[in-house]
Design a protein around this motif. Structure first.
Motif, PDB file in Angstrom:
ATOM      1  N   ALA A 169     -25.390 -74.365  20.048  1.00  0.00           N
ATOM      2  CA  ALA A 169     -24.417 -72.963  19.632  1.00  0.00           C
ATOM      3  C   ALA A 169     -25.257 -71.714  19.618  1.00  0.00           C
ATOM      4  CB  ALA A 169     -23.999 -73.259  18.275  1.00  0.00           C
ATOM      5  N   LEU A 170     -26.597 -71.840  19.064  1.00  0.00           N
ATOM      6  CA  LEU A 170     -27.655 -70.743  18.796  1.00  0.00           C
ATOM      7  C   LEU A 170     -27.902 -70.542  20.284  1.00  0.00           C
ATOM      8  CD1 LEU A 170     -30.245 -72.021  16.084  1.00  0.00           C
ATOM      9  CD2 LEU A 170     -28.454 -70.093  15.835  1.00  0.00           C
ATOM     10  N   LEU A 171     -28.132 -71.497  20.990  1.00  0.00           N
ATOM     11  CA  LEU A 171     -28.452 -71.021  22.663  1.00  0.00           C
ATOM     12  C   LEU A 171     -27.365 -70.042  23.136  1.00  0.00           C
ATOM     13  CD1 LEU A 171     -30.465 -71.451  24.871  1.00  0.00           C
ATOM     14  CD2 LEU A 171     -29.122 -73.397  25.504  1.00  0.00           C
ATOM     15  N   LYS A 172     -26.207 -70.511  22.774  1.00  0.00           N
ATOM     16  CA  LYS A 172     -24.930 -69.704  23.381  1.00  0.00           C
ATOM     17  C   LYS A 172     -24.963 -68.296  22.935  1.00  0.00           C
ATOM     18  CE  LYS A 172     -19.922 -69.671  23.823  1.00  0.00           C
ATOM     19  NZ  LYS A 172     -19.955 -69.278  25.176  1.00  0.00           N
ATOM     20  N   CYS A 173     -25.532 -68.170  21.446  1.00  0.00           N
ATOM     21  CA  CYS A 173     -25.068 -67.036  21.003  1.00  0.00           C
ATOM     22  C   CYS A 173     -26.368 -66.115  21.519  1.00  0.00           C
ATOM     23  CB  CYS A 173     -25.592 -67.003  19.346  1.00  0.00           C
ATOM     24  SG  CYS A 173     -24.119 -67.711  18.405  1.00  0.00           S
ATOM     25  N   TYR A 174     -27.592 -66.425  21.742  1.00  0.00           N
ATOM     26  CA  TYR A 174     -28.787 -65.758  22.366  1.00  0.00           C
ATOM     27  C   TYR A 174     -28.455 -65.228  23.736  1.00  0.00           C
ATOM     28  CZ  TYR A 174     -31.554 -65.881  18.368  1.00  0.00           C
ATOM     29  OH  TYR A 174     -32.262 -65.660  17.211  1.00  0.00           O
ATOM     30  N   LYS A 175     -27.722 -66.371  24.694  1.00  0.00           N
ATOM     31  CA  LYS A 175     -27.352 -65.918  25.778  1.00  0.00           C
ATOM     32  C   LYS A 175     -26.366 -64.738  25.702  1.00  0.00           C
ATOM     33  CE  LYS A 175     -27.346 -70.450  27.914  1.00  0.00           C
ATOM     34  NZ  LYS A 175     -26.433 -71.607  28.583  1.00  0.00           N
ATOM     35  N   GLU A 176     -25.468 -64.890  24.828  1.00  0.00           N
ATOM     36  CA  GLU A 176     -24.582 -63.606  24.597  1.00  0.00           C
ATOM     37  C   GLU A 176     -25.113 -62.396  24.360  1.00  0.00           C
ATOM     38  OE1 GLU A 176     -21.618 -63.808  26.230  1.00  0.00           O
ATOM     39  OE2 GLU A 176     -21.939 -65.908  26.797  1.00  0.00           O
ATOM     40  N   THR A 177     -26.128 -62.624  23.473  1.00  0.00           N
ATOM     41  CA  THR A 177     -26.542 -61.427  22.925  1.00  0.00           C
ATOM     42  C   THR A 177     -27.475 -60.665  23.768  1.00  0.00           C
ATOM     43  OG1 THR A 177     -26.643 -62.037  20.465  1.00  0.00           O
ATOM     44  CG2 THR A 177     -28.336 -60.516  21.394  1.00  0.00           C
ATOM     45  N   ILE A 178     -28.342 -61.578  24.648  1.00  0.00           N
ATOM     46  CA  ILE A 178     -29.201 -60.873  25.740  1.00  0.00           C
ATOM     47  C   ILE A 178     -28.330 -59.934  26.759  1.00  0.00           C
ATOM     48  CG2 ILE A 178     -30.581 -61.361  27.660  1.00  0.00           C
ATOM     49  CD1 ILE A 178     -31.879 -63.724  25.854  1.00  0.00           C
ATOM     50  N   LYS A 179     -27.206 -60.875  27.266  1.00  0.00           N
ATOM     51  CA  LYS A 179     -26.321 -60.324  28.394  1.00  0.00           C
ATOM     52  C   LYS A 179     -25.909 -58.837  27.662  1.00  0.00           C
ATOM     53  CE  LYS A 179     -23.521 -63.889  29.198  1.00  0.00           C
ATOM     54  NZ  LYS A 179     -22.574 -64.756  29.602  1.00  0.00           N
ATOM     55  N   SER A 180     -25.422 -58.794  26.481  1.00  0.00           N
ATOM     56  CA  SER A 180     -24.730 -57.857  25.961  1.00  0.00           C
ATOM     57  C   SER A 180     -25.740 -56.494  25.772  1.00  0.00           C
ATOM     58  CB  SER A 180     -24.207 -58.114  24.362  1.00  0.00           C
ATOM     59  OG  SER A 180     -24.018 -56.896  23.721  1.00  0.00           O
ATOM     60  N   LEU A 181     -26.925 -56.917  25.323  1.00  0.00           N
ATOM     61  CA  LEU A 181     -28.026 -55.650  25.078  1.00  0.00           C
ATOM     62  C   LEU A 181     -28.401 -55.299  26.265  1.00  0.00           C
ATOM     63  CD1 LEU A 181     -30.300 -57.533  22.527  1.00  0.00           C
ATOM     64  CD2 LEU A 181     -28.858 -55.384  22.140  1.00  0.00           C
ATOM     65  N   ALA A 182     -28.548 -56.181  27.372  1.00  0.00           N
ATOM     66  CA  ALA A 182     -28.913 -55.696  28.908  1.00  0.00           C
ATOM     67  C   ALA A 182     -27.900 -55.013  29.389  1.00  0.00           C
ATOM     68  CB  ALA A 182     -29.033 -56.995  29.835  1.00  0.00           C
ATOM     69  N   LYS A 183     -26.251 -55.080  29.076  1.00  0.00           N
ATOM     70  CA  LYS A 183     -25.312 -54.562  29.757  1.00  0.00           C
ATOM     71  C   LYS A 183     -25.234 -53.046  29.187  1.00  0.00           C
ATOM     72  CE  LYS A 183     -20.404 -54.776  30.241  1.00  0.00           C
ATOM     73  NZ  LYS A 183     -19.091 -55.686  29.944  1.00  0.00           N
ATOM     74  N   ARG A 184     -25.764 -53.042  28.008  1.00  0.00           N
ATOM     75  CA  ARG A 184     -25.549 -51.777  27.354  1.00  0.00           C
ATOM     76  C   ARG A 184     -26.780 -50.827  27.304  1.00  0.00           C
ATOM     77  NH1 ARG A 184     -24.103 -53.235  21.408  1.00  0.00           N
ATOM     78  NH2 ARG A 184     -25.061 -55.105  21.875  1.00  0.00           N
ATOM     79  N   GLU A 185     -28.018 -51.317  28.161  1.00  0.00           N
ATOM     80  CA  GLU A 185     -28.939 -50.814  28.277  1.00  0.00           C
ATOM     81  C   GLU A 185     -29.708 -50.712  27.078  1.00  0.00           C
ATOM     82  OE1 GLU A 185     -28.602 -47.581  31.082  1.00  0.00           O
ATOM     83  OE2 GLU A 185     -28.469 -48.607  32.697  1.00  0.00           O
ATOM     84  N   LEU A 186     -29.862 -51.512  26.259  1.00  0.00           N
ATOM     85  CA  LEU A 186     -30.439 -51.408  24.774  1.00  0.00           C
ATOM     86  C   LEU A 186     -31.756 -52.500  25.023  1.00  0.00           C
ATOM     87  CD1 LEU A 186     -27.620 -51.866  22.434  1.00  0.00           C
ATOM     88  CD2 LEU A 186     -28.865 -49.615  22.915  1.00  0.00           C
ATOM     89  N   LYS A 187     -32.804 -51.942  24.282  1.00  0.00           N
ATOM     90  CA  LYS A 187     -34.148 -52.537  24.327  1.00  0.00           C
ATOM     91  C   LYS A 187     -33.985 -53.611  23.558  1.00  0.00           C
ATOM     92  CE  LYS A 187     -37.184 -48.438  24.321  1.00  0.00           C
ATOM     93  NZ  LYS A 187     -38.072 -47.745  23.938  1.00  0.00           N
ATOM     94  N   ILE A 188     -34.570 -54.980  24.193  1.00  0.00           N
ATOM     95  CA  ILE A 188     -34.402 -56.271  23.694  1.00  0.00           C
ATOM     96  C   ILE A 188     -36.061 -56.577  23.063  1.00  0.00           C
ATOM     97  CG2 ILE A 188     -34.295 -58.596  24.043  1.00  0.00           C
ATOM     98  CD1 ILE A 188     -32.470 -57.766  26.848  1.00  0.00           C
ATOM     99  N   CYS A 189     -35.742 -56.983  21.955  1.00  0.00           N
ATOM    100  CA  CYS A 189     -37.180 -57.317  21.218  1.00  0.00           C
ATOM    101  C   CYS A 189     -37.751 -58.606  21.871  1.00  0.00           C
ATOM    102  CB  CYS A 189     -36.759 -57.669  19.854  1.00  0.00           C
ATOM    103  SG  CYS A 189     -38.232 -58.136  18.616  1.00  0.00           S
ATOM    104  N   TYR A 190     -39.071 -58.927  22.230  1.00  0.00           N
ATOM    105  CA  TYR A 190     -39.483 -60.056  22.585  1.00  0.00           C
ATOM    106  C   TYR A 190     -39.320 -61.244  21.851  1.00  0.00           C
ATOM    107  CZ  TYR A 190     -43.568 -59.195  19.273  1.00  0.00           C
ATOM    108  OH  TYR A 190     -44.127 -58.649  18.056  1.00  0.00           O
TER     109      TYR A 190
END
Length: 199
Positions: free
Chosen positions: A160-181
């Motif tokens: 479930a955590l993995l799914k959440c992180y997948k969706e978060t990364i996709k959302s951040l990339a789509k909005r062109e927001l920086k992603i913390c390492y």
């Protein structure tokens, strides 16, 4: 056991006064969802409810106020400062301790990490993280049901955590927001533990 110095009625009044209507409903939903997940995984339900209720207590502070509290009182990695949406998490933990009298380290840690997360979160930290994403009051019902189904699987918490992180990364990339390492590191770690059973 009571985990705050303020009773629930006064906490709800404070939240009502300091959060938007939607964020207030979200906090109530997260508290209930966290309690349900705690019961499912044999964890402390009262602690989970408290953590869920207070997890976003600083969410509606201005960015300036969040940064001021961080600069004066907290030591956080610069990576977390890349995205203003994560600033409220460490400040909420600070407010929970300072203003609401929470001393329980598990509650404070789960509030602290409910947005960004960290590698090797405890099961308690995981359920607060997930409750924030799937509470029934304001979150997408389809997404919520998908995560709830995943939680029924073996190793459901990590999946479930993995799914959440997948969706978060996709959302951040789509909005062109920086992603913390840290987000990327957690995602990679969860991929490594995808088939490792919940502890």
């Amino acid at each position: 056991m009571v985990y705050t110095k303020i009773n629930e009625k006064d906490i709800l009044i404070w939240l009502k006064e300091n959060l938007s209507d939607e964020r207030y409903l979200h906090s109530l939903g997260t508290a209930i969802c966290a309690k349900d997940l705690a019961k499912k995984y044999g964890l402390n339900e009262e602690k989970a409810y408290t953590a869920g209720l207070l997890h976003d207590c600083a969410k509606c502070f201005t960015n300036e106020k969040l940064k001021e509290i961080i600069d004066k009182n907290l030591d956080i990695e610069q990576c977390e400062m890349l995205n203003y949406k994560t600033l409220h998490a460490p400040v909420s933990a600070y407010i929970a301790e300072k203003d609401f009298g929470v001393t329980d380290s598990e509650i404070l840690s789960s509030i602290r990490w409910h947005t960004l997360g960290k590698i090797d979160m405890s099961d308690f930290e995981k359920i607060i993280f997930l409750a924030d994403k799937i509470e029934p009051n304001t979150r997408d019902e389809k997404y919520r049901n998908e995560v709830l189904q995943i939680l029924e699987q073996s190793n459901g918490l990590n999946l479930a955590l993995l799914k959440c992180y997948k969706e978060t990364i996709k959302s951040l990339a789509k909005r062109e927001l920086k992603i913390c390492y840290t987000t990327i590191n957690i995602y990679n770690h969860l991929l490594d533990t995808k088939f490792v059973s919940d502890t």
